[in-house]
Design a protein around this motif. Sequence first.
Motif, mmCIF file in Angstrom:
data_model
loop_
_atom_site.group_PDB
_atom_site.id
_atom_site.type_symbol
_atom_site.label_atom_id
_atom_site.label_comp_id
_atom_site.label_asym_id
_atom_site.label_seq_id
_atom_site.Cartn_x
_atom_site.Cartn_y
_atom_site.Cartn_z
ATOM 1 N N ALA A 34 -1.513 -12.887 2.053
ATOM 2 C CA ALA A 34 -0.917 -13.152 3.414
ATOM 3 C C ALA A 34 0.663 -12.684 3.594
ATOM 4 N N TYR A 35 1.324 -12.477 2.552
ATOM 5 C CA TYR A 35 2.790 -12.358 2.632
ATOM 6 C C TYR A 35 3.229 -10.775 2.577
ATOM 7 N N ASP A 36 3.934 -10.494 3.740
ATOM 8 C CA ASP A 36 4.168 -8.989 3.425
ATOM 9 C C ASP A 36 4.906 -8.435 2.214
ATOM 10 N N ALA A 37 5.953 -9.450 1.546
ATOM 11 C CA ALA A 37 6.445 -8.823 0.279
ATOM 12 C C ALA A 37 5.481 -8.712 -0.844
ATOM 13 N N ASN A 38 4.460 -9.468 -0.839
ATOM 14 C CA ASN A 38 3.508 -9.311 -1.819
ATOM 15 C C ASN A 38 2.729 -7.922 -1.469
ATOM 16 N N LEU A 39 2.257 -7.617 -0.252
ATOM 17 C CA LEU A 39 1.531 -6.613 -0.112
ATOM 18 C C LEU A 39 2.526 -5.180 -0.353
ATOM 19 N N GLY A 40 3.582 -5.271 -0.018
ATOM 20 C CA GLY A 40 4.715 -4.049 -0.343
ATOM 21 C C GLY A 40 4.818 -3.965 -1.711
ATOM 22 N N THR A 41 4.626 -4.856 -2.696
ATOM 23 C CA THR A 41 4.979 -4.632 -3.997
ATOM 24 C C THR A 41 3.747 -4.249 -4.641
ATOM 25 N N LEU A 42 2.657 -4.732 -4.074
ATOM 26 C CA LEU A 42 1.431 -3.975 -4.748
ATOM 27 C C LEU A 42 0.912 -2.537 -4.232
ATOM 28 N N LEU A 43 1.609 -2.059 -3.188
ATOM 29 C CA LEU A 43 1.607 -0.707 -2.859
ATOM 30 C C LEU A 43 2.373 0.069 -3.716
ATOM 31 N N ARG A 44 3.552 -0.676 -4.141
ATOM 32 C CA ARG A 44 4.476 0.298 -5.139
ATOM 33 C C ARG A 44 3.595 0.272 -6.537
ATOM 34 N N THR A 45 2.898 -0.780 -6.784
ATOM 35 C CA THR A 45 2.369 -0.848 -8.267
ATOM 36 C C THR A 45 1.421 0.518 -8.163
ATOM 37 N N CYS A 46 0.573 0.551 -7.041
ATOM 38 C CA CYS A 46 -0.562 1.277 -6.797
ATOM 39 C C CYS A 46 -0.167 2.673 -7.195
ATOM 40 N N ASP A 47 0.980 3.020 -6.490
ATOM 41 C CA ASP A 47 1.597 4.105 -6.689
ATOM 42 C C ASP A 47 1.776 4.629 -8.116
ATOM 43 N N ALA A 48 2.378 3.644 -8.733
ATOM 44 C CA ALA A 48 2.996 3.807 -10.094
ATOM 45 C C ALA A 48 1.791 4.133 -11.102
ATOM 46 N N VAL A 49 0.688 3.302 -10.868
ATOM 47 C CA VAL A 49 -0.557 3.657 -11.671
ATOM 48 C C VAL A 49 -1.529 4.425 -11.147
ATOM 49 N N GLY A 50 -1.659 4.923 -10.184
ATOM 50 C CA GLY A 50 -2.587 5.970 -9.537
ATOM 51 C C GLY A 50 -3.717 5.182 -8.955
ATOM 52 N N ALA A 51 -3.365 3.982 -8.507
ATOM 53 C CA ALA A 51 -4.654 3.190 -7.757
ATOM 54 C C ALA A 51 -4.720 3.178 -6.157
ATOM 55 N N CYS A 52 -5.738 3.015 -5.699
ATOM 56 C CA CYS A 52 -6.117 2.896 -4.309
ATOM 57 C C CYS A 52 -5.580 1.495 -3.955
ATOM 58 N N LEU A 53 -5.302 1.453 -2.703
ATOM 59 C CA LEU A 53 -5.144 0.109 -2.009
ATOM 60 C C LEU A 53 -6.144 -0.336 -1.024
ATOM 61 N N ALA A 54 -6.762 -1.336 -0.941
ATOM 62 C CA ALA A 54 -7.590 -1.460 0.122
ATOM 63 C C ALA A 54 -7.471 -2.735 1.050
ATOM 64 N N VAL A 55 -7.073 -2.811 2.160
ATOM 65 C CA VAL A 55 -6.701 -4.004 3.046
ATOM 66 C C VAL A 55 -7.603 -3.848 4.369
ATOM 67 N N PRO A 56 -7.687 -5.197 4.930
ATOM 68 C CA PRO A 56 -8.369 -5.279 6.338
ATOM 69 C C PRO A 56 -7.905 -4.273 7.159
ATOM 70 N N ARG A 57 -8.637 -3.849 8.073
ATOM 71 C CA ARG A 57 -8.008 -3.044 9.290
ATOM 72 C C ARG A 57 -7.584 -3.940 10.323
ATOM 73 N N THR A 58 -6.223 -4.596 10.018
ATOM 74 C CA THR A 58 -5.898 -5.553 11.263
ATOM 75 C C THR A 58 -4.400 -5.342 11.243
ATOM 76 N N GLU A 59 -3.899 -5.764 12.486
ATOM 77 C CA GLU A 59 -2.298 -5.487 12.878
ATOM 78 C C GLU A 59 -1.507 -6.220 11.728
ATOM 79 N N HIS A 60 -1.522 -7.406 11.280
ATOM 80 C CA HIS A 60 -1.098 -7.805 10.374
ATOM 81 C C HIS A 60 -0.923 -6.772 8.920
ATOM 82 N N TYR A 61 -1.838 -6.434 8.469
ATOM 83 C CA TYR A 61 -1.727 -5.629 7.274
ATOM 84 C C TYR A 61 -1.164 -4.102 7.715
ATOM 85 N N ARG A 62 -1.439 -3.553 8.580
ATOM 86 C CA ARG A 62 -0.633 -2.386 9.083
ATOM 87 C C ARG A 62 0.850 -2.718 9.004
#
Length: 172
Positions: A34-62
């Motif tokens: 739910a929390y924006d900060a956690n999603l931002g952190t995971l986005l950076r980890t995905c970049d670091a390790v070469g993974a993709c991120l999958a999230v629901p197509r909702t305004e909150h996640y966007r």
Amino acid sequence: MTGAKTNPRKLRSQRRRSRHGCWNHLIVAPLWVAYDANLGTLLRTCDAVGACLAVPRTEHYRKALTVGDTLRGRRPCIHWVAPTKEEWLAEQRAAGRRLLAVELADDATPLPRLGPAREPTVLLLGHEHHGIPDQVLAGVDGCVEIPMVGWGASLNVAVAGSLVLYRLAGLS
Ligand SMILES: C[S@@+](CC[C@H](N)C(=O)[O-])C[C@H]1O[C@@H](n2cnc3c(N)ncnc32)[C@H](O)[C@@H]1O
């Protein structure tokens, strides 16, 4: 000399020059986070390790990913989860991907015993308060648990996800 910080420009020149494409090998799916900060952190980890991120197509996640994007527009590949989480998960399974849940659960594999992902894997992460829904856990191919010795009941979800991603990517 050791101990000097590496110049960021030099660091970047040693890595890839543009954002990675979709390898579809390792997809982290914080579908209940739910929390924006956690999603931002995971986005950076995905970049670091070469993974993709999958999230629901909702305004909150966007919005959360826009706010948490510190990668100056070179963010990793994002898969939009639609039409529902359940249908998307069924599609992943049908496409031959292993569903692995990061959760404190009976019979979970302890993180030190987890090896690098040898098959396409979707890594599920749970809600900050409620975890991964029981009915979803019942249908996954496996669970991984990060051993803890402290008093706290669990780790922050972005920390937990990042630790497991490093392992699956073969970088730790
Ligand atoms: C703060 S925890 C949720 C705790 C929640 N009270 C529960 O009972 O599930 C949020 C998420 O982080 C992950 N997590 C946190 N610590 C973990 C650990 N030690 N091992 C595996 N997953 C963990 C899981 O994905 C969990 O759903």
